[in-house]
Design a protein around this motif. Sequence first.
Motif, PDB file in Angstrom:
ATOM      1  N   ALA A 185      -0.723   4.483  -0.666  1.00  0.00           N
ATOM      2  CA  ALA A 185      -1.609   4.619  -2.103  1.00  0.00           C
ATOM      3  C   ALA A 185      -3.129   4.388  -1.663  1.00  0.00           C
ATOM      4  O   ALA A 185      -3.764   4.409  -2.659  1.00  0.00           O
ATOM      5  CB  ALA A 185      -1.226   3.347  -2.744  1.00  0.00           C
ATOM      6  N   TRP A 186      -3.569   4.551  -0.506  1.00  0.00           N
ATOM      7  CA  TRP A 186      -4.962   4.562  -0.074  1.00  0.00           C
ATOM      8  C   TRP A 186      -5.744   5.997  -0.269  1.00  0.00           C
ATOM      9  O   TRP A 186      -5.006   7.072  -0.158  1.00  0.00           O
ATOM     10  CB  TRP A 186      -5.137   4.065   1.420  1.00  0.00           C
ATOM     11  CG  TRP A 186      -4.696   4.698   2.632  1.00  0.00           C
ATOM     12  CD1 TRP A 186      -4.988   6.074   2.714  1.00  0.00           C
ATOM     13  CD2 TRP A 186      -3.559   4.448   3.347  1.00  0.00           C
ATOM     14  NE1 TRP A 186      -4.260   6.401   4.041  1.00  0.00           N
ATOM     15  CE2 TRP A 186      -3.456   5.476   4.242  1.00  0.00           C
ATOM     16  CE3 TRP A 186      -2.653   3.256   3.276  1.00  0.00           C
ATOM     17  CZ2 TRP A 186      -2.226   5.638   5.115  1.00  0.00           C
ATOM     18  CZ3 TRP A 186      -1.738   3.386   4.399  1.00  0.00           C
ATOM     19  CH2 TRP A 186      -1.412   4.340   5.321  1.00  0.00           C
ATOM     20  N   ASP A 187      -6.942   5.922  -0.426  1.00  0.00           N
ATOM     21  CA  ASP A 187      -7.732   7.167  -0.378  1.00  0.00           C
ATOM     22  C   ASP A 187      -7.736   7.870   0.612  1.00  0.00           C
ATOM     23  O   ASP A 187      -7.886   7.117   1.708  1.00  0.00           O
ATOM     24  CB  ASP A 187      -9.035   6.708  -1.063  1.00  0.00           C
ATOM     25  CG  ASP A 187      -9.005   6.343  -2.575  1.00  0.00           C
ATOM     26  OD1 ASP A 187      -8.158   6.623  -3.434  1.00  0.00           O
ATOM     27  OD2 ASP A 187      -9.935   5.831  -3.046  1.00  0.00           O
ATOM     28  N   GLY A 188      -7.947   8.983   0.781  1.00  0.00           N
ATOM     29  CA  GLY A 188      -8.121  10.207   1.781  1.00  0.00           C
ATOM     30  C   GLY A 188      -8.276  11.300   1.490  1.00  0.00           C
ATOM     31  O   GLY A 188      -7.974  11.960   0.269  1.00  0.00           O
ATOM     32  N   PRO A 189      -8.574  12.349   2.477  1.00  0.00           N
ATOM     33  CA  PRO A 189      -8.747  13.608   2.089  1.00  0.00           C
ATOM     34  C   PRO A 189      -7.454  14.432   1.799  1.00  0.00           C
ATOM     35  O   PRO A 189      -7.318  15.349   0.996  1.00  0.00           O
ATOM     36  CB  PRO A 189      -9.301  14.449   3.229  1.00  0.00           C
ATOM     37  CG  PRO A 189      -8.999  13.156   4.381  1.00  0.00           C
ATOM     38  CD  PRO A 189      -8.790  12.007   3.909  1.00  0.00           C
ATOM     39  N   ARG A 190      -6.338  13.981   2.278  1.00  0.00           N
ATOM     40  CA  ARG A 190      -4.827  14.361   2.134  1.00  0.00           C
ATOM     41  C   ARG A 190      -4.091  13.233   1.630  1.00  0.00           C
ATOM     42  O   ARG A 190      -3.955  12.147   2.462  1.00  0.00           O
ATOM     43  CB  ARG A 190      -4.487  15.134   3.090  1.00  0.00           C
ATOM     44  CG  ARG A 190      -5.218  16.431   3.434  1.00  0.00           C
ATOM     45  CD  ARG A 190      -4.700  17.255   4.649  1.00  0.00           C
ATOM     46  NE  ARG A 190      -5.347  16.375   5.832  1.00  0.00           N
ATOM     47  CZ  ARG A 190      -5.033  16.621   7.157  1.00  0.00           C
ATOM     48  NH1 ARG A 190      -3.968  17.158   7.547  1.00  0.00           N
ATOM     49  NH2 ARG A 190      -5.623  15.806   8.003  1.00  0.00           N
ATOM     50  N   PRO A 191      -2.810  13.502   1.080  1.00  0.00           N
ATOM     51  CA  PRO A 191      -2.017  12.440   0.718  1.00  0.00           C
ATOM     52  C   PRO A 191      -1.200  12.347   1.873  1.00  0.00           C
ATOM     53  O   PRO A 191      -0.788  13.076   2.867  1.00  0.00           O
ATOM     54  CB  PRO A 191      -0.943  13.086  -0.212  1.00  0.00           C
ATOM     55  CG  PRO A 191      -1.195  14.477  -0.372  1.00  0.00           C
ATOM     56  CD  PRO A 191      -2.704  14.697   0.239  1.00  0.00           C
ATOM     57  N   ASP A 242       0.814  -1.275   0.053  1.00  0.00           N
ATOM     58  CA  ASP A 242      -0.088  -0.082   0.069  1.00  0.00           C
ATOM     59  C   ASP A 242       0.828   1.290   0.083  1.00  0.00           C
ATOM     60  O   ASP A 242       0.398   2.411   0.207  1.00  0.00           O
ATOM     61  CB  ASP A 242      -1.244   0.031   1.049  1.00  0.00           C
ATOM     62  CG  ASP A 242      -2.043  -1.082   1.148  1.00  0.00           C
ATOM     63  OD1 ASP A 242      -2.180  -1.360   0.127  1.00  0.00           O
ATOM     64  OD2 ASP A 242      -2.500  -1.430   2.276  1.00  0.00           O
ATOM     65  N   ARG A 250      -4.511   5.460  10.772  1.00  0.00           N
ATOM     66  CA  ARG A 250      -5.600   4.978   9.705  1.00  0.00           C
ATOM     67  C   ARG A 250      -6.668   4.143  10.215  1.00  0.00           C
ATOM     68  O   ARG A 250      -7.889   4.188  10.320  1.00  0.00           O
ATOM     69  CB  ARG A 250      -5.126   4.651   8.414  1.00  0.00           C
ATOM     70  CG  ARG A 250      -6.355   4.472   7.290  1.00  0.00           C
ATOM     71  CD  ARG A 250      -5.356   3.932   6.104  1.00  0.00           C
ATOM     72  NE  ARG A 250      -6.376   3.907   4.975  1.00  0.00           N
ATOM     73  CZ  ARG A 250      -6.485   2.428   4.515  1.00  0.00           C
ATOM     74  NH1 ARG A 250      -5.654   1.726   4.694  1.00  0.00           N
ATOM     75  NH2 ARG A 250      -7.548   2.433   3.617  1.00  0.00           N
TER      76      ARG A 250
END
Length: 138
Positions: A53-59, A36, A81
Amino acid sequence: MTGRHRDGQPYEPVYRRLWDGPARAEAERIDLAWADWTVLYSLGRRSFYAVAAWDGPRPVIVEDPTADGLEERMREAEMIRAMRLSPQPAPAPVRRRRGGAGRPSSGARNGEPGGERGSPGGETASAGGRRSPGGRAA
């Protein structure tokens, strides 16, 4: 024009130096081990970087000068997370006392407005068991 690579001159092999080869190899090893994450090594800063590599509001980007330190920071980021994504425990249900139909609640007997003992501000339990301010059913 003069120089080693000018037109008409024979090709000369040039020694290619691999800068920070062991560190770059370590970054590649970590990149393969952590699915990930994308792991990089910066030659200019001499530091390891990992991008989630996961989705989120910010990298999510972590950095450390050592490979072991980078992996520790990656574990910490994954724990944070996981804690944010885990469901919160549901509040305990409110228990109502079963009493006689003509009996006033203990709060009303003691001259307190509204409802049950321990219900500040006149909160009362509605038929569904939920409490609402001011004694109104929710």
